[in-house]
Enzyme design. Structure first.
Site, PDB file in Angstrom:
ATOM      1  N   PHE A  66      -7.958  19.435 -25.108  1.00 32.01           N
ATOM      2  CA  PHE A  66      -8.561  17.608 -24.997  1.00 32.01           C
ATOM      3  C   PHE A  66      -9.911  18.406 -24.474  1.00 32.01           C
ATOM      4  O   PHE A  66      -9.804  19.109 -23.631  1.00 32.01           O
ATOM      5  CB  PHE A  66      -7.531  17.106 -24.643  1.00 32.01           C
ATOM      6  CG  PHE A  66      -8.356  15.736 -24.875  1.00 32.01           C
ATOM      7  CD1 PHE A  66      -8.183  15.477 -25.859  1.00 32.01           C
ATOM      8  CD2 PHE A  66      -8.399  15.301 -24.282  1.00 32.01           C
ATOM      9  CE1 PHE A  66      -9.235  14.137 -26.567  1.00 32.01           C
ATOM     10  CE2 PHE A  66      -9.712  13.342 -24.421  1.00 32.01           C
ATOM     11  CZ  PHE A  66      -9.658  13.493 -25.078  1.00 32.01           C
ATOM     12  N   ASP A  67     -10.752  16.990 -24.678  1.00 35.92           N
ATOM     13  CA  ASP A  67     -11.996  16.883 -24.212  1.00 35.92           C
ATOM     14  C   ASP A  67     -12.140  17.152 -23.208  1.00 35.92           C
ATOM     15  O   ASP A  67     -12.151  17.862 -22.382  1.00 35.92           O
ATOM     16  CB  ASP A  67     -12.949  15.727 -24.856  1.00 35.92           C
ATOM     17  CG  ASP A  67     -12.489  15.795 -26.094  1.00 35.92           C
ATOM     18  OD1 ASP A  67     -12.147  16.865 -27.336  1.00 35.92           O
ATOM     19  OD2 ASP A  67     -13.213  14.689 -26.561  1.00 35.92           O
ATOM     20  N   HIS A 127     -21.717  12.181 -27.990  1.00 40.32           N
ATOM     21  CA  HIS A 127     -21.437  11.904 -28.653  1.00 40.32           C
ATOM     22  C   HIS A 127     -21.110  10.494 -28.745  1.00 40.32           C
ATOM     23  O   HIS A 127     -21.675   9.193 -29.185  1.00 40.32           O
ATOM     24  CB  HIS A 127     -20.180  11.840 -29.434  1.00 40.32           C
ATOM     25  CG  HIS A 127     -18.645  11.754 -28.487  1.00 40.32           C
ATOM     26  ND1 HIS A 127     -18.767  12.696 -28.182  1.00 40.32           N
ATOM     27  CD2 HIS A 127     -17.660  11.422 -28.746  1.00 40.32           C
ATOM     28  CE1 HIS A 127     -17.179  12.348 -26.880  1.00 40.32           C
ATOM     29  NE2 HIS A 127     -16.297  11.409 -27.081  1.00 40.32           N
ATOM     30  N   ALA A 140       0.397  13.256 -22.951  1.00 39.95           N
ATOM     31  CA  ALA A 140       0.177  11.812 -23.713  1.00 39.95           C
ATOM     32  C   ALA A 140       1.104  11.574 -24.522  1.00 39.95           C
ATOM     33  O   ALA A 140       1.337  10.188 -25.364  1.00 39.95           O
ATOM     34  CB  ALA A 140      -1.790  12.744 -23.787  1.00 39.95           C
ATOM     35  N   LYS A 181      -0.874   6.418 -23.822  1.00 40.47           N
ATOM     36  CA  LYS A 181      -0.506   6.833 -24.937  1.00 40.47           C
ATOM     37  C   LYS A 181       0.340   6.385 -25.224  1.00 40.47           C
ATOM     38  O   LYS A 181       1.210   5.685 -25.088  1.00 40.47           O
ATOM     39  CB  LYS A 181      -1.033   8.371 -25.493  1.00 40.47           C
ATOM     40  CG  LYS A 181      -2.659   8.040 -25.841  1.00 40.47           C
ATOM     41  CD  LYS A 181      -3.587   9.077 -24.827  1.00 40.47           C
ATOM     42  CE  LYS A 181      -4.927   9.627 -24.597  1.00 40.47           C
ATOM     43  NZ  LYS A 181      -5.242   9.185 -23.735  1.00 40.47           N
ATOM     44  N   TYR A 227       1.074  -1.196   0.226  1.00 35.34           N
ATOM     45  CA  TYR A 227       0.181  -0.156  -0.141  1.00 35.34           C
ATOM     46  C   TYR A 227       0.856   1.407   0.761  1.00 35.34           C
ATOM     47  O   TYR A 227       0.664   1.836  -0.662  1.00 35.34           O
ATOM     48  CB  TYR A 227      -0.945   0.069   1.173  1.00 35.34           C
ATOM     49  CG  TYR A 227      -2.268   0.717   1.251  1.00 35.34           C
ATOM     50  CD1 TYR A 227      -3.139   0.964   0.288  1.00 35.34           C
ATOM     51  CD2 TYR A 227      -1.687   2.592   0.951  1.00 35.34           C
ATOM     52  CE1 TYR A 227      -4.549   1.562   0.596  1.00 35.34           C
ATOM     53  CE2 TYR A 227      -2.737   3.265   1.564  1.00 35.34           C
ATOM     54  CZ  TYR A 227      -4.401   3.044   1.318  1.00 35.34           C
ATOM     55  OH  TYR A 227      -4.474   4.067   1.226  1.00 35.34           O
ATOM     56  N   ASP A 271       0.044  18.946 -21.187  1.00 32.69           N
ATOM     57  CA  ASP A 271      -0.668  18.051 -21.345  1.00 32.69           C
ATOM     58  C   ASP A 271       0.216  16.517 -22.045  1.00 32.69           C
ATOM     59  O   ASP A 271       0.274  16.757 -23.416  1.00 32.69           O
ATOM     60  CB  ASP A 271      -2.038  18.220 -21.681  1.00 32.69           C
ATOM     61  CG  ASP A 271      -2.705  16.255 -22.088  1.00 32.69           C
ATOM     62  OD1 ASP A 271      -2.512  15.914 -22.166  1.00 32.69           O
ATOM     63  OD2 ASP A 271      -4.288  17.194 -22.114  1.00 32.69           O
TER      64      ASP A 271
HETATM   65  N1  F0G Z   1      -5.598  14.845 -23.435  1.00 36.35           N
HETATM   66  C1  F0G Z   1      -5.004  14.397 -24.112  1.00 36.35           C
HETATM   67  C2  F0G Z   1      -4.314  15.268 -25.206  1.00 36.35           C
HETATM   68  C3  F0G Z   1      -5.650  13.049 -24.605  1.00 36.35           C
HETATM   69  O1  F0G Z   1      -6.230  12.516 -25.766  1.00 36.35           O
HETATM   70  C4  F0G Z   1      -6.290  12.488 -23.531  1.00 36.35           C
HETATM   71  C5  F0G Z   1      -7.015  11.538 -24.096  1.00 36.35           C
HETATM   72  C6  F0G Z   1      -6.515  12.778 -22.013  1.00 36.35           C
HETATM   73  C7  F0G Z   1      -5.985  14.416 -22.079  1.00 36.35           C
HETATM   74  C8  F0G Z   1      -7.300  11.672 -21.233  1.00 36.35           C
HETATM   75  O2  F0G Z   1      -5.918  11.103 -20.757  1.00 36.35           O
HETATM   76  O3  F0G Z   1      -8.173   9.050 -21.481  1.00 36.35           O
HETATM   77  O4  F0G Z   1      -6.159   8.268 -20.446  1.00 36.35           O
HETATM   78  O5  F0G Z   1      -8.453   9.677 -19.308  1.00 36.35           O
HETATM   79  N2  F0G Z   1      -8.049  10.779 -25.361  1.00 36.35           N
HETATM   80  C9  F0G Z   1      -8.130   9.851 -25.633  1.00 36.35           C
HETATM   81  C10 F0G Z   1      -8.279   9.555 -27.632  1.00 36.35           C
HETATM   82  C11 F0G Z   1      -9.107   9.146 -24.618  1.00 36.35           C
HETATM   83  O6  F0G Z   1      -8.979   8.649 -27.650  1.00 36.35           O
HETATM   84  O7  F0G Z   1      -8.072  10.432 -27.804  1.00 36.35           O
HETATM   85  P1  F0G Z   1      -7.071   9.633 -20.986  1.00 36.35           P
END
Ligand code: F0G
Length: 457
Positions: free
Chosen positions: A124-125, A449, A216, A257, A72, A214
């Site tokens: 990103f969304d 979506h 990824a 990623k 833990y 960010d």
């Molecule tokens: N930032 C970027 C640039 C991303 O593309 C994603 C996720 C996230 C943050 C969030 O990360 O999914 O680990 O919570 N992108 C995926 C996609 C979902 O299909 O592009 P997460």
């Protein structure tokens, strides 16, 4: 003759996938209400829905799972990952989280408050979601070139320094940090140049603002710097990554990623005070400091994955495959976002179906037709994803209406890419026979979506 690149791995285990008939797919997609998220994966032949969490781990990563320490507190796996993060990015402090959006949730709980303004390059969304959820405002300062799919610009992820400076000078008091997404997913997997990172740092220093990456797809971004930016040809990917992150104060990471693992994320930073503040939220939302939503074995696999994704040979074959698909589509005359990005090929649906209005969800139409044609699943990045304007209730029409074909890491061969290209070509050849798109029969108020239901017009 110069030798072409070849994958720096051979395949030790395979997962069988099955083909279906067009008749079956016509039925399945209708039953799925023309929403590709509703399809069970056995109904998909080649799945290009996302490159997130869908990669194949190496034998070394799998063996790291066996060495995971599930204590833990104070697990050796935490220290292994801490060591890798310090080594690769230079940040002394880090917190594991269960994925990227969780990292955003924890860090933004410390840094973002109502009324704040957060400039960046096409957030990103989930990033946007976590900002707007806190009643703060993301401002997109991406260069205008990013929105013209036919224009060549080597770094379409770049921040427009004039736009950024304007936001900084106007809203100086309200800005907690600048966020830079590497690579820029929303604008087509487009990279940010080292020069741009440096200049944003210079501006941020003048206004005494933090910069968060960010991250990824940071390794793919580094590959583009090495291959496209003058002065970096002879620098290693690892050297480039270290320099990139020297311009940031902190990072959020979706390890699904460029960590080449199936789940996981983290936050890393220079500042001990910020680490301590974030720790409070991490413990509340994710888990104790030394595991934060990840199993010890998964932290081990991630530490190894980060080593592998930051090698030139891996990135050359990874991005080479994305470009292989993109170039095939170009050969067939199919309109795609250029230059081709790092993790996906984006097909321009408005140019594909110029005779169908955007209000009929043309990118969704293209994604559905591609599925029917070949059992290939892409994802709509267009009007459905953009949701309605919360004030007017009207659809928001984004500048780019695309289908993203995101390629999982180390999963498919170039034969699969040939197949995808052929399926899309067949749709392209019969595009004028397709005359109408969709209307919505059900939708959720946000992030529609994922669950939207559609009917053919
Ligand atoms: N930032 C970027 C640039 C991303 O593309 C994603 C996720 C996230 C943050 C969030 O990360 O999914 O680990 O919570 N992108 C995926 C996609 C979902 O299909 O592009 P997460």
């Amino acid at each position: 003759m110069e030798l072409p690149y070849a994958e720096p791995f051979k395949i030790k285990m395979v997962e069988n996938i099955t083909r279906s008939t067009k008749e079956e797919r016509l039925r399945w997609i209708k039953e799925a209400k023309y929403n590709l998220f509703n399809l069970s994966s056995d109904k998909v032949f080649i799945d290009l829905l996302t490159d997130s969490g869908t990669g194949a781990m190496s034998d070394k990563q799998w063996s790291e799972l066996m060495l995971g320490d599930e204590s833990y507190a104070g697990a050796s796996s935490y220290y292994k990952l801490q060591h890798a993060i310090k080594d690769i990015f230079g940040f002394p402090y880090f917190l594991p989280t269960h994925q990227g959006r969780a990292a955003e949730n924890v860090l933004f709980s410390v840094l973002v408050k109502e009324g704040d303004i957060i400039p960046g390059n096409s957030h990103f969304d989930t990033t946007k979601g976590h900002i707007e959820f806190r009643k703060a405002i993301p401002i997109d300062c991406t260069i205008d070139e990013a929105f013209d799919t036919t224009l060549y610009h080597p770094f379409k992820g770049n921040i427009d320094l004039n736009k950024l400076e304007q936001v900084l000078s106007q809203h100086h008091q309200k800005i907690p940090f600048i966020i830079i997404t590497l690579t820029n997913n929303t604008a087509g997997g487009q990279p940010v140049s080292m020069e741009n990172l440096k200049e944003v740092r210079y501006l941020a220093n003048r206004y005494q603002k933090m910069i968060i990456f960010d991250s990824a797809r940071f390794a793919e971004n580094a590959f583009f710097i090495k291959t496209r930016e003058k002065g970096y040809e002879n620098r290693s990917i690892r050297e480039i990554v270290r320099q990139m992150f020297s311009y940031a104060d902190a990072m959020t990471m979706s390890s699904k990623k460029d960590g080449i693992v199936n789940i996981g994320g983290f936050i890393a930073m220079n500042d001990e005070k910020l680490f301590k503040q974030a720790t409070i939220y991490n413990i509340m939302f994710e888990g104790y400091i030394t595991y934060g939503g990840m199993a010890g074995r998964d932290m081990n696999a991630l530490a190894q994955g980060l080593q592998e994704s930051t090698t030139y040979e891996y990135l050359e074959s990874r991005i080479g495959q994305v470009h292989f698909l993109g170039n095939k589509l170009k050969e067939y005359g199919i309109p795609i976002q250029e230059p081709i990005g790092g993790h996906a090929v984006f097909v321009d649906a408005l140019k594909f179906f110029p005779h169908i209005p955007q209000s009929e969800y043309v990118a969704q139409l293209l994604a559905v037709e591609l599925y029917i044609e070949g059992g290939v699943r892409g994802v709509e990045i267009g009007t459905l994803l953009a949701d309605r304007d919360p004030k007017t209730g009207q659809d928001r029409y984004p500048k780019l209406e695309m289908v993203r074909l995101a390629i999982p890491r180390r999963v498919y061969t170039n034969n699969h890419m040939e197949y995808v290209a052929a399926a899309l070509k067949n749709v392209y050849d019969r595009r004028t026979d397709i005359r109408r798109g969709f209307k919505i029969t059900y939708e959720a108020p946000i992030l529609r979506h994922f669950t939207v239901e559609l009917e053919r017009l």
